[in-house]
Scaffold this motif. Structure first.
Motif, PDB file in Angstrom:
ATOM      1  N   GLY A  77      46.418  37.209  39.871  1.00  0.00           N
ATOM      2  CA  GLY A  77      47.448  36.448  39.992  1.00  0.00           C
ATOM      3  C   GLY A  77      46.512  35.952  38.645  1.00  0.00           C
ATOM      4  O   GLY A  77      46.597  34.654  38.027  1.00  0.00           O
ATOM      5  N   GLY A  78      45.731  35.610  38.513  1.00  0.00           N
ATOM      6  CA  GLY A  78      44.939  35.472  36.403  1.00  0.00           C
ATOM      7  C   GLY A  78      45.585  36.018  35.639  1.00  0.00           C
ATOM      8  O   GLY A  78      46.508  36.451  35.650  1.00  0.00           O
ATOM      9  N   GLY A  79      45.157  35.433  34.923  1.00  0.00           N
ATOM     10  CA  GLY A  79      46.194  35.871  33.296  1.00  0.00           C
ATOM     11  C   GLY A  79      46.333  34.820  32.682  1.00  0.00           C
ATOM     12  O   GLY A  79      45.007  34.189  32.204  1.00  0.00           O
ATOM     13  N   LEU A  80      46.747  34.860  31.241  1.00  0.00           N
ATOM     14  CA  LEU A  80      46.122  33.564  30.090  1.00  0.00           C
ATOM     15  C   LEU A  80      47.919  32.316  30.923  1.00  0.00           C
ATOM     16  O   LEU A  80      48.696  32.405  31.177  1.00  0.00           O
ATOM     17  N   THR A 102      48.935  30.041  40.616  1.00  0.00           N
ATOM     18  CA  THR A 102      48.285  29.886  42.278  1.00  0.00           C
ATOM     19  C   THR A 102      47.644  31.282  42.091  1.00  0.00           C
ATOM     20  O   THR A 102      48.256  32.468  41.775  1.00  0.00           O
ATOM     21  N   LEU A 103      46.789  32.105  42.525  1.00  0.00           N
ATOM     22  CA  LEU A 103      45.743  32.954  42.870  1.00  0.00           C
ATOM     23  C   LEU A 103      46.071  33.155  44.262  1.00  0.00           C
ATOM     24  O   LEU A 103      45.648  32.697  45.638  1.00  0.00           O
ATOM     25  N   VAL A 138      37.095  33.865  36.071  1.00  0.00           N
ATOM     26  CA  VAL A 138      36.746  34.885  37.035  1.00  0.00           C
ATOM     27  C   VAL A 138      36.886  34.901  37.930  1.00  0.00           C
ATOM     28  O   VAL A 138      35.897  33.687  38.542  1.00  0.00           O
ATOM     29  N   TYR A 139      37.675  34.180  38.925  1.00  0.00           N
ATOM     30  CA  TYR A 139      38.037  33.497  40.176  1.00  0.00           C
ATOM     31  C   TYR A 139      38.259  34.716  41.017  1.00  0.00           C
ATOM     32  O   TYR A 139      38.032  35.769  40.723  1.00  0.00           O
ATOM     33  N   GLY A 142      37.416  39.996  41.244  1.00  0.00           N
ATOM     34  CA  GLY A 142      38.063  39.058  40.906  1.00  0.00           C
ATOM     35  C   GLY A 142      39.247  39.246  40.114  1.00  0.00           C
ATOM     36  O   GLY A 142      39.431  40.482  40.086  1.00  0.00           O
ATOM     37  N   THR A 143      39.932  38.536  39.874  1.00  0.00           N
ATOM     38  CA  THR A 143      40.441  37.914  38.225  1.00  0.00           C
ATOM     39  C   THR A 143      41.037  37.006  37.243  1.00  0.00           C
ATOM     40  O   THR A 143      39.818  35.832  37.862  1.00  0.00           O
ATOM     41  N   GLN A 144      40.908  37.183  36.327  1.00  0.00           N
ATOM     42  CA  GLN A 144      40.078  36.553  34.987  1.00  0.00           C
ATOM     43  C   GLN A 144      41.839  35.240  34.807  1.00  0.00           C
ATOM     44  O   GLN A 144      42.670  35.883  35.052  1.00  0.00           O
TER      45      GLN A 144
END
Length: 125
Positions: free
Chosen positions: A8-11, A19-20, A93-94, A118-120
């Motif tokens: 769900g990460g991104g810019l 929402t992650l 990073v989450y 993690g996701t950035q």
């Protein structure tokens, strides 16, 4: 095999929402306390919030209170981090971390049995 996978990460533009997701495989999240962490460049890991298996949710980061929330979907074995009003300082990073026996305050302190990669999330215009 126990695994946690975030997505769900991104810019994201400042002010927007995102929402992650944290999907578990190999075990049921129903029996685990789950925390969301983040790590910004050059900074320490920060515990954001924790979802206890009792259903209680505690936000540990003052900087996200009122903007971030968490939830579980037991049917999907997934927990979520809902983020709104995103700011550039939320860039990090989450990742999610889980533990069946440790309390949320201990998990947020950095002690847990499993974590994802993690996701950035990048907040920038």
């Amino acid at each position: 095999q126990v695994q946690l996978v975030e997505s769900g990460g991104g810019l994201v533009q400042p002010g927007e929402s995102r929402t992650l997701s944290c999907v578990a495989s190999g075990f049921s999240l129903d029996y685990y306390n789950i925390a969301w962490f983040r790590q910004a460049p050059g900074k320490e890991h920060e515990g954001v919030l924790c979802l206890a298996r009792t259903g209680n949710i505690t936000v540990y980061s003052d900087s996200v209170k009122g903007r971030f929330s968490g939830s579980r979907d037991k049917t999907k074995n997934t927990v979520y981090l809902q983020m709104r009003g995103l700011k550039p300082e939320d860039t990090a990073v989450y990742y999610c971390a889980a533990d069946r026996f440790r309390l949320c305050r201990t998990i947020v302190g950095g002690q847990y049995s499993d974590r994802g990669q993690g996701t950035q999330v990048t907040v920038s215009s």
